[in-house]
Design a protein around this motif. Structure first.
Motif, PDB file in Angstrom:
ATOM      1  N   GLY A   1       4.723   3.076  17.800  1.00  0.00           N
ATOM      2  CA  GLY A   1       4.968   3.120  19.236  1.00  0.00           C
ATOM      3  C   GLY A   1       4.740   1.611  20.053  1.00  0.00           C
ATOM      4  N   VAL A   2       4.386   1.240  20.730  1.00  0.00           N
ATOM      5  CA  VAL A   2       4.344   0.095  21.678  1.00  0.00           C
ATOM      6  C   VAL A   2       3.095  -0.057  22.442  1.00  0.00           C
ATOM      7  CG1 VAL A   2       4.734  -1.825  22.329  1.00  0.00           C
ATOM      8  CG2 VAL A   2       6.714  -0.466  21.655  1.00  0.00           C
ATOM      9  N   ASP A   3       1.775  -0.400  21.709  1.00  0.00           N
ATOM     10  CA  ASP A   3       0.858  -0.810  22.959  1.00  0.00           C
ATOM     11  C   ASP A   3       0.556  -2.098  23.171  1.00  0.00           C
ATOM     12  OD1 ASP A   3      -1.765  -0.376  24.176  1.00  0.00           O
ATOM     13  OD2 ASP A   3      -2.816   0.369  22.427  1.00  0.00           O
ATOM     14  N   ALA A   4       0.810  -1.847  24.962  1.00  0.00           N
ATOM     15  CA  ALA A   4       1.127  -3.245  25.376  1.00  0.00           C
ATOM     16  C   ALA A   4       2.094  -4.312  24.970  1.00  0.00           C
ATOM     17  CB  ALA A   4      -0.392  -4.000  25.336  1.00  0.00           C
ATOM     18  N   ASP A   5       1.742  -5.679  23.343  1.00  0.00           N
ATOM     19  CA  ASP A   5       2.757  -6.393  23.333  1.00  0.00           C
ATOM     20  C   ASP A   5       2.798  -5.652  22.096  1.00  0.00           C
ATOM     21  OD1 ASP A   5       3.461  -7.962  25.348  1.00  0.00           O
ATOM     22  OD2 ASP A   5       1.867  -9.383  25.065  1.00  0.00           O
ATOM     23  N   THR A   6       2.121  -5.290  21.241  1.00  0.00           N
ATOM     24  CA  THR A   6       2.233  -4.385  20.152  1.00  0.00           C
ATOM     25  C   THR A   6       2.587  -3.234  19.506  1.00  0.00           C
ATOM     26  OG1 THR A   6      -0.729  -5.071  20.115  1.00  0.00           O
ATOM     27  CG2 THR A   6       0.144  -3.949  17.731  1.00  0.00           C
ATOM     28  N   ALA A   7       4.243  -3.660  18.810  1.00  0.00           N
ATOM     29  CA  ALA A   7       4.601  -2.772  17.724  1.00  0.00           C
ATOM     30  C   ALA A   7       3.926  -2.103  16.737  1.00  0.00           C
ATOM     31  CB  ALA A   7       5.528  -2.664  18.126  1.00  0.00           C
ATOM     32  N   TYR A   8       4.016  -0.929  16.925  1.00  0.00           N
ATOM     33  CA  TYR A   8       3.146  -0.481  15.474  1.00  0.00           C
ATOM     34  C   TYR A   8       4.137   1.015  14.784  1.00  0.00           C
ATOM     35  CZ  TYR A   8       0.825   2.558  18.124  1.00  0.00           C
ATOM     36  OH  TYR A   8       0.953   4.443  19.230  1.00  0.00           O
ATOM     37  N   LEU A   9       3.723   0.734  13.513  1.00  0.00           N
ATOM     38  CA  LEU A   9       3.966   1.958  12.474  1.00  0.00           C
ATOM     39  C   LEU A   9       2.982   2.933  12.048  1.00  0.00           C
ATOM     40  CD1 LEU A   9       6.216   4.219  11.973  1.00  0.00           C
ATOM     41  CD2 LEU A   9       6.965   2.452  10.068  1.00  0.00           C
ATOM     42  N   VAL A  10       2.441   3.878  12.333  1.00  0.00           N
ATOM     43  CA  VAL A  10       1.587   5.103  11.185  1.00  0.00           C
ATOM     44  C   VAL A  10       2.093   5.623  10.554  1.00  0.00           C
ATOM     45  CG1 VAL A  10      -0.367   6.705  12.018  1.00  0.00           C
ATOM     46  CG2 VAL A  10       0.610   5.473  13.664  1.00  0.00           C
ATOM     47  N   MET A  11       1.872   5.372   9.039  1.00  0.00           N
ATOM     48  CA  MET A  11       1.863   6.269   7.750  1.00  0.00           C
ATOM     49  C   MET A  11       0.886   6.630   7.237  1.00  0.00           C
ATOM     50  SD  MET A  11       4.344   2.485   6.330  1.00  0.00           S
ATOM     51  CE  MET A  11       3.006   1.463   7.255  1.00  0.00           C
ATOM     52  N   GLU A  12       0.866   7.318   6.352  1.00  0.00           N
ATOM     53  CA  GLU A  12       0.213   8.140   4.683  1.00  0.00           C
ATOM     54  C   GLU A  12      -0.860   7.118   4.583  1.00  0.00           C
ATOM     55  OE1 GLU A  12       0.079  11.003   1.614  1.00  0.00           O
ATOM     56  OE2 GLU A  12       2.069  10.928   3.058  1.00  0.00           O
ATOM     57  N   TYR A  13      -1.862   7.324   4.895  1.00  0.00           N
ATOM     58  CA  TYR A  13      -2.067   6.181   3.704  1.00  0.00           C
ATOM     59  C   TYR A  13      -2.940   6.591   2.536  1.00  0.00           C
ATOM     60  CZ  TYR A  13      -6.850   3.748   2.429  1.00  0.00           C
ATOM     61  OH  TYR A  13      -7.559   3.461   1.774  1.00  0.00           O
ATOM     62  N   VAL A  14      -2.396   5.781   1.171  1.00  0.00           N
ATOM     63  CA  VAL A  14      -2.930   6.734   0.182  1.00  0.00           C
ATOM     64  C   VAL A  14      -3.300   5.230  -0.487  1.00  0.00           C
ATOM     65  CG1 VAL A  14      -1.199   7.381  -2.517  1.00  0.00           C
ATOM     66  CG2 VAL A  14      -0.353   7.435  -0.316  1.00  0.00           C
ATOM     67  N   PRO A  15      -4.538   6.307  -0.457  1.00  0.00           N
ATOM     68  CA  PRO A  15      -5.897   5.409  -1.976  1.00  0.00           C
ATOM     69  C   PRO A  15      -4.704   5.253  -3.195  1.00  0.00           C
ATOM     70  CG  PRO A  15      -6.487   7.658  -1.160  1.00  0.00           C
ATOM     71  CD  PRO A  15      -5.322   7.576  -0.412  1.00  0.00           C
ATOM     72  N   GLY A  16      -5.763   4.538  -3.956  1.00  0.00           N
ATOM     73  CA  GLY A  16      -5.075   4.027  -5.695  1.00  0.00           C
ATOM     74  C   GLY A  16      -5.494   2.458  -5.308  1.00  0.00           C
ATOM     75  N   ALA A  17      -4.036   2.570  -6.198  1.00  0.00           N
ATOM     76  CA  ALA A  17      -3.876   1.299  -6.386  1.00  0.00           C
ATOM     77  C   ALA A  17      -1.622   1.390  -6.679  1.00  0.00           C
ATOM     78  CB  ALA A  17      -3.934   0.563  -7.748  1.00  0.00           C
ATOM     79  N   THR A  18      -0.654  -0.023  -6.463  1.00  0.00           N
ATOM     80  CA  THR A  18       0.242   0.623  -6.853  1.00  0.00           C
ATOM     81  C   THR A  18       0.652   0.113  -8.112  1.00  0.00           C
ATOM     82  OG1 THR A  18       0.695  -2.373  -7.137  1.00  0.00           O
ATOM     83  CG2 THR A  18       0.535  -0.931  -4.423  1.00  0.00           C
ATOM     84  N   LEU A  19       1.686   0.117  -8.650  1.00  0.00           N
ATOM     85  CA  LEU A  19       2.464   0.121  -9.889  1.00  0.00           C
ATOM     86  C   LEU A  19       2.094  -1.229 -10.748  1.00  0.00           C
ATOM     87  CD1 LEU A  19       3.474   2.016 -12.535  1.00  0.00           C
ATOM     88  CD2 LEU A  19       5.627   1.707 -10.915  1.00  0.00           C
ATOM     89  N   ARG A  20       2.492  -2.148  -9.545  1.00  0.00           N
ATOM     90  CA  ARG A  20       2.325  -2.918 -10.448  1.00  0.00           C
ATOM     91  C   ARG A  20       1.312  -3.917 -10.685  1.00  0.00           C
ATOM     92  NH1 ARG A  20       4.932  -6.620 -12.020  1.00  0.00           N
ATOM     93  NH2 ARG A  20       7.036  -6.538 -10.189  1.00  0.00           N
ATOM     94  N   ASP A  21      -0.032  -3.187 -10.058  1.00  0.00           N
ATOM     95  CA  ASP A  21      -1.565  -3.450 -10.491  1.00  0.00           C
ATOM     96  C   ASP A  21      -1.938  -2.621 -12.148  1.00  0.00           C
ATOM     97  OD1 ASP A  21      -1.986  -3.869  -7.541  1.00  0.00           O
ATOM     98  OD2 ASP A  21      -2.880  -1.742  -6.997  1.00  0.00           O
ATOM     99  N   ILE A  22      -1.290  -1.299 -12.240  1.00  0.00           N
ATOM    100  CA  ILE A  22      -1.559  -0.958 -13.459  1.00  0.00           C
ATOM    101  C   ILE A  22      -0.812  -1.730 -14.627  1.00  0.00           C
ATOM    102  CG2 ILE A  22      -1.091   1.592 -14.589  1.00  0.00           C
ATOM    103  CD1 ILE A  22      -1.285   2.375 -12.104  1.00  0.00           C
ATOM    104  N   MET A  23       0.418  -2.052 -14.240  1.00  0.00           N
ATOM    105  CA  MET A  23       1.307  -2.908 -15.235  1.00  0.00           C
ATOM    106  C   MET A  23       0.621  -4.138 -15.176  1.00  0.00           C
ATOM    107  SD  MET A  23       4.831  -2.482 -13.570  1.00  0.00           S
ATOM    108  CE  MET A  23       6.028  -2.962 -14.637  1.00  0.00           C
ATOM    109  N   SER A  24       0.244  -4.593 -14.708  1.00  0.00           N
ATOM    110  CA  SER A  24      -0.287  -5.941 -14.816  1.00  0.00           C
ATOM    111  C   SER A  24      -2.368  -5.515 -15.768  1.00  0.00           C
ATOM    112  CB  SER A  24      -0.932  -6.893 -14.448  1.00  0.00           C
ATOM    113  OG  SER A  24       0.213  -7.155 -12.555  1.00  0.00           O
TER     114      SER A  24
END
Length: 810
Positions: free
Chosen positions: A86-109
């Protein structure tokens, strides 16, 4: 929370009176990702907010919204879901699923390389998500460890499907964006990308998981990009002893330079990956180590990152997943290893990419492939090591850095260092202390020059350096010269006098010395001849060392010509090869780049083309036997379907998709059709037919007739079929038996006698016998004695049940 995060105006606000912004998770080149709470559904979500200068462009926002709608059309367990936009005033946004944890890069590092079992588990999930996206018509275009999220329970999800496409056409910045470590050759060449570009990145990702390093490194991102075009990815087994060659072949298939030689989509690669995994032993999957679940690796990673006690994603100034030349990355060092990405970023990666028709954003807009003016200019800007694609480049370059050919070797106006992989080493500091004989460190006093002894000269006298006596030359005899003799002549005369002073005036040699001198002279001549011969032998003769050129892919004639120029002998052998065209060189022994003596020979291994295997005849075999026969011939079982067949028993192969005896490459699939037996037939209606007609009807349908015991029937006349064992219209297999029963007509019962019975008794007796009762009065004055004086029909007569018996009562 950092100062920058605390000054973020969005934190603590609500978007569209629904999403409360809690804290910042990550920043990218086009957006900032926040952790927020959906007040309507009472759940945590990840919200990607576009930067204001992008949100002001209506065309960009429209494209951003359309991409979000497209990404939200499909759902998959291994894909970060898109909930809202959506767009709220001058702010365009996208709502997505929140996945707690880490990225694969974190684990590889944190954990280093993965075991084959864990690596294949990750790639299986990634390909599952890519398969769903490809079926929905989406191409990811930015597959990398930063866009693979792993939750604490081990769930694997891929983020940023299709969202980068909106950025490519509408980004107004001059920076060219791209994750060069995973970019496919066609993108480097400025060609359109399709699903096979994602599979190339998957192959590079699998290599990195297995070896803990990326296949290409260079002084600059542009050098790494050229390596994707010009160099072959080395086998992972060369870095990991014991690694199965099947994994090497899988990586090589994904990373073919020509997209036509790769799997056609993620589903095909997923099937091949699972097949390869099924062929590996437990030892090959774990390499002798105890298998560790991804959830365990994640827990260890968070502990190593000193974040076991904080909420995932609690660091506000986490770096964005795509390294972009904006304020977030100012002052970063190109040669520095990337810091571990924050956990719990949800769909925090900004995997911005390009349209199919557009070139990748990290390539200059006027780039038209190698040989173009832009390419030449970019190449000239590279260091010498980067201009030579055959030169091994140092591993100091950061292959995940932003590649901007136009800015190579220059400092951007923002003040950040140029992204070239070079840095100027600091000058070595002057020593300030020395180590004394007792091991103690003492300050180093600055040396005084000239020495004090030479400084103490009378006033007005020249300072004459005084040398160490040990460095003084031997004193020569003095020679007097006339005043007019030149300096050159004087020096020559001095040298002559020195030589004359060194010559002996008496001979001390014993008799026979001249003869010995001739012997020694002869020996010296012989030694000189031997040395000269050896010098010729090893310098220009058969013993000279020559460099074997790299001949893979060259024709046999051109390879012979090149080796003839080197003066080495040639032997030829042939072998089948899946990749090298028939008649061309597969390899040399010794390999290219090796130095050998000219008197040695080189073996050329010439390709006979791919080895072909004949298709066996599997008709009439079971599915298991057919699969075994195909695998014995290095072929694979393809699609299995079923069909009715009158002649082949159920479960056996009726036909096969490839002609028997036709030759194909190893691994070619052969489809088969299994018999379901004869086709079913419909049972005809037999009721009311004579037995002869019933049997004819069944025979006509290839069914068998069987007559059962006759039955009474009130509806069907005697002698006709009253019942059939299988209901009419039922589908049965050919040759099935259908039972029928012939009617004996209605069942008859004898009428009991009720004469002289009361009306009630007569009615009860007749009802019990199955008859209906009708009462008729026999007297003028009605019923007087209540006794049956007559019945019709009379007693003993046979009637079917339900017939009416009339009694006369007096």
């Amino acid at each position: 929370m950092t100062d920058s995060a605390s000054r973020d105006a969005l934190i603590g606000t609500q978007l569209d009176r629904r999403y409360t912004i809690e804290r910042r998770l990550a920043r990218g080149g086009m957006s900032t990702v926040y952790l927020a709470t959906d007040q309507k559904l009472r759940r945590q979500v990840a919200i990607k907010v576009l930067y204001p200068h992008l949100a002001e462009d209506p065309a960009f926002v429209e494209r951003f919204e359309s991409e979000a709608i497209t990404a939200a059309k499909f759902s998959h367990p291994h894909v970060v879901s898109v909930y809202d936009q959506g767009v709220d005033a001058d702010t365009a946004y996208l709502v997505m699923e929140y996945v707690p944890g880490a990225t694969l890069r974190d684990i590889m590092s944190a954990q280093g390389r993965f075991s084959p079992r864990a690596a294949l588990q990750v790639i299986d999930a990634v390909l599952g998500g890519l398969s769903a996206a490809h079926r929905a018509g989406l191409v990811h275009r930015d597959v990398k460890p930063e866009n693979v999220l792993i939750s604490p329970d081990g769930r694997i999800k891929v983020a940023d499907f299709g969202l980068a496409r909106a950025a490519t056409k509408h980004t107004s910045t001059g920076a060219l964006i791209g994750t060069v470590a995973y970019v496919s050759p066609e993108l480097v060449m400025g060609k359109p990308a399709d699903t096979r570009a994602d599979l190339y990145a998957v192959g590079v990702l699998l290599y990195e998981l297995l070896t803990s390093k990326q296949p290409y490194t260079g002084d600059s991102a542009w050098a790494v990009a050229l390596a994707h075009v010009n160099e072959e990815i080395p086998p992972a087994s060369a870095s990991v002893p014991g690694l199965s060659t099947e994994l090497d072949e899988l990586i090589a298939w994904c990373t073919e330079k020509d997209p036509e030689d790769r799997p056609h989509d993620a589903e095909a690669l997923l099937q091949e990956l699972r097949h390869a995994r099924s062929q590996l032993s437990e030892e090959q999957l774990d390499l002798g180590e105890e298998p560790a679940p991804l959830a365990t690796l994640l827990t260890s990673t968070l502990a190593l990152m000193h974040r076991t006690g904080e909420r995932p994603g609690s660091r506000d100034d986490a770096p964005a997943l795509d390294l972009l030349p904006d304020a977030a990355s100012a002052g970063s060092q190109p040669d520095a290893a990337p810091a571990p990405s924050p956990a719990g970023r949800g769909a925090a990666g900004d995997g911005e990419d390009e349209d199919d028709e557009a070139q990748p954003e990290w390539i200059s807009p006027d780039w038209a492939g190698p040989g173009s003016a832009a390419a030449e200019a970019a190449t000239q800007a590279l260091p010498a090591a980067a201009q030579d694609p055959t030169q091994v480049l140092p591993a100091s370059a950061d292959p995940t850095a932003v590649l901007n050919p136009a800015a190579l070797g220059e400092h951007p106006t923002s003040g950040t260092a140029p992204i070239t992989g070079h840095s100027t080493p600091p000058a070595a500091p002057e020593p300030t202390a020395v180590l004394g004989p007792d091991g103690a460190t003492r300050p180093l006093e600055p040396a005084a020059w000239p020495p004090a002894a030479q400084q103490e000269q009378p006033s007005g006298q020249p300072v004459v350096p005084r040398l160490d006596p040990r460095l003084q030359p031997e004193i020569q005899p003095e020679v007097a010269y006339p005043e007019r003799v030149s300096k050159r002549q004087a020096k020559a005369d001095a040298k002559a006098a020195a030589r004359a002073a060194q010559e002996p005036t008496e001979s001390l040699a014993r008799p026979g010395t001249k003869k010995k001198a001739w012997i020694w002279a002869g020996l010296l001549v012989l030694v000189a001849a031997i040395v000269g011969t050896a010098a010729w032998f090893f310098g220009a003769g058969p013993g000279a060392r020559v460099l074997i050129p790299e001949l893979r892919g060259a024709t046999e004639s051109s390879a012979r010509a090149m080796l003839d120029q080197q003066g080495v002998g040639i032997t030829v052998a042939t072998a089948f090869d899946e990749k090298v065209e028939k008649g061309k060189v597969v390899s040399t022994d010794p390999p290219g780049g090796t130095q050998i003596m000219r008197m040695n020979s080189v073996t050329l291994l010439i390709s006979k083309g791919p080895q072909l295997y004949a298709v066996p005849n599997v008709v009439g075999q079971s599915q298991a036997d057919a699969k075994a026969a195909l695998e014995k011939n290095s072929l694979a079982l393809g699609k299995v379907t079923q069909a009715y067949d009158e002649s082949v028993a159920k479960g056996l192969v009726v036909s096969q998709g490839r002609k028997v005896g036709t030759e194909f490459r190893s691994g070619t699939t052969v489809d088969i059709v299994l018999s379901r037996g004869p086709a079913p037939v419909e049972v005809p209606s037999l009721v009311g037919k004579s037995p002869e007609d019933a049997e004819q009807l069944l025979t006509a349908q290839d069914l068998k007739a069987e007559q059962g015991e006759d039955v009474y029937s009130d509806e069907v006349p005697e002698g006709q079929v009253a019942e059939q064992g299988t209901e009419a219209g039922t589908q049965v297999s050919t040759g099935a038996t259908v039972e029928y029963r012939v009617s004996k007509g209605p069942e008859l019962f004898a009428v009991p006698s009720v004469i002289n019975k009361s009306t009630a008794e007569a009615r009860s007796i007749l009802k019990a016998a199955g008859f209906e009762v009708q009462v008729r009065s026999g007297g003028v004055f009605g019923t007087v004695f209540d006794r049956v004086v007559g019945q019709d029909p009379r007693s003993g007569q046979m009637l079917k049940k339900g017939s009416t018996v009339t009694i006369t009562v007096y």
